[in-house]
Design a protein around this motif. Sequence first.
Motif, PDB file in Angstrom:
ATOM      1  N   SER A 136       9.363 141.515  -1.935  1.00  0.00           N
ATOM      2  CA  SER A 136       8.935 141.305  -3.317  1.00  0.00           C
ATOM      3  C   SER A 136       7.906 142.350  -3.731  1.00  0.00           C
ATOM      4  CB  SER A 136       8.354 139.903  -3.492  1.00  0.00           C
ATOM      5  OG  SER A 136       9.357 138.923  -3.337  1.00  0.00           O
ATOM      6  N   GLU A 160       6.084 132.524  -7.174  1.00  0.00           N
ATOM      7  CA  GLU A 160       6.221 132.666  -5.725  1.00  0.00           C
ATOM      8  C   GLU A 160       6.862 134.013  -5.437  1.00  0.00           C
ATOM      9  OE1 GLU A 160       8.371 129.381  -4.037  1.00  0.00           O
ATOM     10  OE2 GLU A 160       6.949 127.902  -4.830  1.00  0.00           O
ATOM     11  N   LEU A 161       6.474 134.596  -4.331  1.00  0.00           N
ATOM     12  CA  LEU A 161       7.097 135.813  -3.818  1.00  0.00           C
ATOM     13  C   LEU A 161       7.886 135.379  -2.586  1.00  0.00           C
ATOM     14  CD1 LEU A 161       3.975 138.182  -4.011  1.00  0.00           C
ATOM     15  CD2 LEU A 161       5.743 137.836  -5.745  1.00  0.00           C
ATOM     16  N   GLN A 168       7.611 138.026   0.767  1.00  0.00           N
ATOM     17  CA  GLN A 168       6.452 138.748   0.243  1.00  0.00           C
ATOM     18  C   GLN A 168       6.576 140.256   0.369  1.00  0.00           C
ATOM     19  OE1 GLN A 168       2.514 137.032   0.521  1.00  0.00           O
ATOM     20  NE2 GLN A 168       1.768 138.998   1.304  1.00  0.00           N
ATOM     21  N   THR A 169       6.977 140.759   1.514  1.00  0.00           N
ATOM     22  CA  THR A 169       7.072 142.215   1.692  1.00  0.00           C
ATOM     23  C   THR A 169       8.119 142.809   0.762  1.00  0.00           C
ATOM     24  OG1 THR A 169       6.360 142.017   3.993  1.00  0.00           O
ATOM     25  CG2 THR A 169       7.495 144.053   3.368  1.00  0.00           C
ATOM     26  N   TRP A 226       0.932 139.274  -6.979  1.00  0.00           N
ATOM     27  CA  TRP A 226       0.449 138.664  -5.744  1.00  0.00           C
ATOM     28  C   TRP A 226      -0.687 137.692  -6.067  1.00  0.00           C
ATOM     29  CZ3 TRP A 226      -4.370 138.953  -3.380  1.00  0.00           C
ATOM     30  CH2 TRP A 226      -4.440 138.392  -2.097  1.00  0.00           C
ATOM     31  N   SER A 233       0.629 134.678  -7.573  1.00  0.00           N
ATOM     32  CA  SER A 233       1.276 133.820  -6.567  1.00  0.00           C
ATOM     33  C   SER A 233       0.232 133.024  -5.788  1.00  0.00           C
ATOM     34  CB  SER A 233       2.150 134.644  -5.618  1.00  0.00           C
ATOM     35  OG  SER A 233       1.373 135.361  -4.674  1.00  0.00           O
ATOM     36  N   LYS A 234      -0.914 133.611  -5.543  1.00  0.00           N
ATOM     37  CA  LYS A 234      -1.980 132.900  -4.831  1.00  0.00           C
ATOM     38  C   LYS A 234      -2.569 131.780  -5.680  1.00  0.00           C
ATOM     39  CE  LYS A 234      -1.553 135.146  -1.098  1.00  0.00           C
ATOM     40  NZ  LYS A 234      -0.844 134.493  -0.011  1.00  0.00           N
TER      41      LYS A 234
END
Length: 173
Positions: free
Chosen positions: A145, A138-139, A142-143, A129, A132-133
């Motif tokens: 991933s 990239e996720l 997101q959830t 995460w 990715s930020k």
Amino acid sequence: MIQSDTVRNTINFVLFQAGWFACVLYPGLPAVGFVLLLIGFHLAFISQHRMAELQFIGAGAVIGGVLDGVWFQTGILDDGTGSVELTPVWLIGLWAIFMTTLSHSLSWINSRAWLPFVCAPFAGPFAYWSASKLGAVELPDQTMSLVALAVGWLIVFPALLYLRKFLYPELAR
């Protein structure tokens, strides 16, 4: 070789952080070259069992690289192009530098049998995460991933500790 456990663990932690940031901020071959230099330093000055640790690092980099490859192929991770066929080399470098921590700065995680199962599903996904930020990966969902990463880390992290304990017992303290 550095004699103090505290100094070795502190330097190991700093080397890992430097490698992580290099790979995440500058994903590519130069970052991997930097990580290789850090691992060389680690083996020369921190490791007490160089050959065993080098083998353990290699095994973990392969296992982690395969796991990340599965995540790219299944859409859990993306590099922004959507066309990754193999695990990016900088992620394999990240796995390699991470493996140095399991016998040093993260060795405390073996103090309780349940700790790897509690920490890994949070710490592993948090690293992805965070990456990715910073734009390294990239996720896509997101959830989904983060849940997949948590399950993967719940399995792979204790498996790596098991591998170290039984194939490289000299590394387990």
